[in-house]
Motif scaffolding. Structure first.
Motif, PDB file in Angstrom:
ATOM      1  N   LYS A 194      -7.686   3.187   7.936  1.00  0.00           N
ATOM      2  CA  LYS A 194      -7.877   2.121   8.915  1.00  0.00           C
ATOM      3  C   LYS A 194      -7.667   2.688  10.312  1.00  0.00           C
ATOM      4  N   VAL A 195      -8.440   2.178  11.275  1.00  0.00           N
ATOM      5  CA  VAL A 195      -8.242   2.499  12.683  1.00  0.00           C
ATOM      6  C   VAL A 195      -7.805   1.211  13.367  1.00  0.00           C
ATOM      7  N   MET A 196      -6.648   1.248  14.048  1.00  0.00           N
ATOM      8  CA  MET A 196      -6.049   0.034  14.591  1.00  0.00           C
ATOM      9  C   MET A 196      -5.840   0.143  16.100  1.00  0.00           C
ATOM     10  N   ASP A 197      -5.871  -0.993  16.756  1.00  0.00           N
ATOM     11  CA  ASP A 197      -5.579  -1.066  18.181  1.00  0.00           C
ATOM     12  C   ASP A 197      -4.079  -0.860  18.393  1.00  0.00           C
ATOM     13  N   LEU A 198      -3.720   0.002  19.340  1.00  0.00           N
ATOM     14  CA  LEU A 198      -2.318   0.327  19.547  1.00  0.00           C
ATOM     15  C   LEU A 198      -1.495  -0.858  20.028  1.00  0.00           C
ATOM     16  N   ASP A 199      -2.114  -1.750  20.784  1.00  0.00           N
ATOM     17  CA  ASP A 199      -1.375  -2.872  21.363  1.00  0.00           C
ATOM     18  C   ASP A 199      -1.262  -4.062  20.416  1.00  0.00           C
ATOM     19  N   THR A 200      -2.350  -4.397  19.741  1.00  0.00           N
ATOM     20  CA  THR A 200      -2.379  -5.611  18.921  1.00  0.00           C
ATOM     21  C   THR A 200      -2.278  -5.350  17.424  1.00  0.00           C
ATOM     22  N   LEU A 201      -2.512  -4.110  17.031  1.00  0.00           N
ATOM     23  CA  LEU A 201      -2.587  -3.722  15.617  1.00  0.00           C
ATOM     24  C   LEU A 201      -3.767  -4.364  14.895  1.00  0.00           C
ATOM     25  N   ASP A 202      -4.741  -4.846  15.665  1.00  0.00           N
ATOM     26  CA  ASP A 202      -5.974  -5.334  15.053  1.00  0.00           C
ATOM     27  C   ASP A 202      -6.747  -4.156  14.466  1.00  0.00           C
ATOM     28  N   ILE A 203      -7.423  -4.394  13.340  1.00  0.00           N
ATOM     29  CA  ILE A 203      -8.200  -3.338  12.682  1.00  0.00           C
ATOM     30  C   ILE A 203      -9.555  -3.204  13.368  1.00  0.00           C
ATOM     31  N   ILE A 204      -9.848  -1.996  13.849  1.00  0.00           N
ATOM     32  CA  ILE A 204     -11.106  -1.716  14.539  1.00  0.00           C
ATOM     33  C   ILE A 204     -12.151  -1.185  13.566  1.00  0.00           C
ATOM     34  N   GLN A 205     -11.745  -0.275  12.713  1.00  0.00           N
ATOM     35  CA  GLN A 205     -12.623   0.312  11.694  1.00  0.00           C
ATOM     36  C   GLN A 205     -11.846   0.439  10.391  1.00  0.00           C
ATOM     37  N   GLN A 206     -12.604   0.509   9.307  1.00  0.00           N
ATOM     38  CA  GLN A 206     -11.968   0.680   8.008  1.00  0.00           C
ATOM     39  C   GLN A 206     -12.911   1.408   7.066  1.00  0.00           C
ATOM     40  N   ARG A 207     -12.350   2.299   6.269  1.00  0.00           N
ATOM     41  CA  ARG A 207     -13.144   3.014   5.259  1.00  0.00           C
ATOM     42  C   ARG A 207     -12.354   3.007   3.949  1.00  0.00           C
ATOM     43  N   ASN A 208     -12.899   2.285   2.971  1.00  0.00           N
ATOM     44  CA  ASN A 208     -12.254   2.265   1.662  1.00  0.00           C
ATOM     45  C   ASN A 208     -12.580   3.551   0.908  1.00  0.00           C
ATOM     46  N   THR A 209     -11.544   4.180   0.395  1.00  0.00           N
ATOM     47  CA  THR A 209     -11.722   5.390  -0.413  1.00  0.00           C
ATOM     48  C   THR A 209     -11.167   5.084  -1.800  1.00  0.00           C
ATOM     49  N   SER A 210     -10.827   6.103  -2.522  1.00  0.00           N
ATOM     50  CA  SER A 210     -10.216   5.864  -3.833  1.00  0.00           C
ATOM     51  C   SER A 210      -8.783   5.377  -3.686  1.00  0.00           C
ATOM     52  N   GLY A 211      -8.295   5.370  -2.465  1.00  0.00           N
ATOM     53  CA  GLY A 211      -7.001   4.750  -2.190  1.00  0.00           C
ATOM     54  C   GLY A 211      -5.805   5.659  -2.309  1.00  0.00           C
ATOM     55  N   ASP A 212      -4.641   5.066  -1.992  1.00  0.00           N
ATOM     56  CA  ASP A 212      -3.363   5.772  -2.031  1.00  0.00           C
ATOM     57  C   ASP A 212      -3.362   7.015  -1.145  1.00  0.00           C
ATOM     58  N   VAL A 213      -3.778   6.846   0.108  1.00  0.00           N
ATOM     59  CA  VAL A 213      -3.724   7.943   1.068  1.00  0.00           C
ATOM     60  C   VAL A 213      -2.259   8.149   1.455  1.00  0.00           C
ATOM     61  N   THR A 214      -1.718   9.294   1.126  1.00  0.00           N
ATOM     62  CA  THR A 214      -0.302   9.563   1.396  1.00  0.00           C
ATOM     63  C   THR A 214      -0.083  10.477   2.592  1.00  0.00           C
ATOM     64  N   LYS A 215      -1.092  11.258   2.962  1.00  0.00           N
ATOM     65  CA  LYS A 215      -1.015  12.124   4.140  1.00  0.00           C
ATOM     66  C   LYS A 215      -2.331  12.035   4.888  1.00  0.00           C
ATOM     67  N   LEU A 216      -2.240  12.134   6.228  1.00  0.00           N
ATOM     68  CA  LEU A 216      -3.438  12.044   7.051  1.00  0.00           C
ATOM     69  C   LEU A 216      -3.277  12.969   8.243  1.00  0.00           C
ATOM     70  N   GLU A 217      -4.322  13.756   8.526  1.00  0.00           N
ATOM     71  CA  GLU A 217      -4.297  14.666   9.674  1.00  0.00           C
ATOM     72  C   GLU A 217      -5.650  14.655  10.349  1.00  0.00           C
ATOM     73  N   ILE A 218      -5.649  14.844  11.674  1.00  0.00           N
ATOM     74  CA  ILE A 218      -6.891  14.843  12.453  1.00  0.00           C
ATOM     75  C   ILE A 218      -7.026  16.178  13.165  1.00  0.00           C
ATOM     76  N   MET A 219      -8.155  16.859  12.919  1.00  0.00           N
ATOM     77  CA  MET A 219      -8.397  18.170  13.519  1.00  0.00           C
ATOM     78  C   MET A 219      -9.882  18.330  13.811  1.00  0.00           C
ATOM     79  N   ASP A 220     -10.203  18.679  15.056  1.00  0.00           N
ATOM     80  CA  ASP A 220     -11.580  19.020  15.442  1.00  0.00           C
ATOM     81  C   ASP A 220     -12.594  17.975  14.998  1.00  0.00           C
ATOM     82  N   GLY A 221     -12.304  16.708  15.269  1.00  0.00           N
ATOM     83  CA  GLY A 221     -13.252  15.651  14.950  1.00  0.00           C
ATOM     84  C   GLY A 221     -13.344  15.300  13.484  1.00  0.00           C
ATOM     85  N   VAL A 222     -12.381  15.759  12.686  1.00  0.00           N
ATOM     86  CA  VAL A 222     -12.390  15.486  11.247  1.00  0.00           C
ATOM     87  C   VAL A 222     -11.053  14.877  10.834  1.00  0.00           C
ATOM     88  N   ILE A 223     -11.114  13.848   9.994  1.00  0.00           N
ATOM     89  CA  ILE A 223      -9.911  13.266   9.400  1.00  0.00           C
ATOM     90  C   ILE A 223      -9.745  13.864   8.004  1.00  0.00           C
TER      91      ILE A 223
END
Length: 225
Positions: free
Chosen positions: A180-209
């Motif tokens: 999920k991508v959320m607004d920092l001020d309101t925590l409203d969801i801006i974007q969402q991508r359902n995967t197989s779920g249970d994402v336990t770690k997330l990192e962003i590098m060079d335009g890639v999640i």
């Protein structure tokens, strides 16, 4: 006679070997001290493994030159319960427990001063600061706490939230559904991508999640997900 002479010769050789070994093993320990302490090592002792530094000589009864690290009691804080996450900002340390978060002033690390506590629907699996705002990953969503104003916001989402990252003024969230991508001020969801779920770690590098979940390591485009 030849047999007796041979046995005596072997005995003398063994005696000389131990005498020389004793001299070279004991002298450096007493007189010279540790050398070659610029590399790290692991020491196995029974069913445990300890970290340490390499030494050129054998110490005490250890059959290795690996000297275990010692822990100063001042560097250890016993909270009496499991710590699930931490985040720091200047002299403030945020600590996430099973059903609460706590903020400490650590200007005196050996004696941290508690500043604030808040019960959350835990565990608080991840914490991240953005200026004076602390974001909290909880069992049923995401919370934010403004340290300057005391304003607390909670956004209920689907599934356990485990991972938080801030990038380009947005909050990226890994949870039981996916990303999920959320607004920092309101925590409203801006974007969402359902995967197989249970994402336990997330990192962003060079335009890639990059996400780590039960199905393995996955890559997603930062803009389009």
């Amino acid at each position: 006679e030849k047999i007796m002479f041979g046995k005596m010769k072997i005995f003398l050789m063994i005696t000389a070997f131990f005498a020389v070994s004793f001299v070279y093993a004991e002298d450096p320990v007493i007189d010279e001290g540790p050398l070659s302490v610029n590399s790290f090592c692991l020491l196995e002792e029974g069913g445990s493994v300890y970290g340490g530094i390499n030494s050129e000589f054998i110490y005490i009864e250890l059959e290795t030159g690996c000297l275990p690290f010692t822990e100063s009691i001042e560097d250890y804080i016993d909270f009496g319960e499991t710590v699930y996450s931490i985040a720091g900002d200047r002299e403030i340390l945020a600590v996430g427990f099973y059903n609460r978060i706590a903020l400490y002033n650590i200007s005196h690390p050996a004696n941290p001063l508690i500043l604030y506590e808040k019960t959350v629907y835990g565990p608080a699996s991840d914490l991240v600061f953005n200026g004076s705002v602390l974001y909290i990953a909880t069992e049923n969503g995401v919370s934010s706490l403004d340290l300057d104003t005391g304003n607390f916001i909670h956004k209920h989402t689907y599934g356990t939230t485990k991972a938080l990252r801030i990038h380009d003024d947005k909050l990226y969230v890994g949870d039981g559904q996916g990303i999920k991508v959320m607004d920092l001020d309101t925590l409203d969801i801006i974007q969402q991508r359902n995967t197989s779920g249970d994402v336990t770690k997330l990192e962003i590098m060079d335009g890639v999640i990059y996400t780590f979940e039960w199905a393995g390591l996955k890559r997603f485009n930062l803009s389009t997900l």
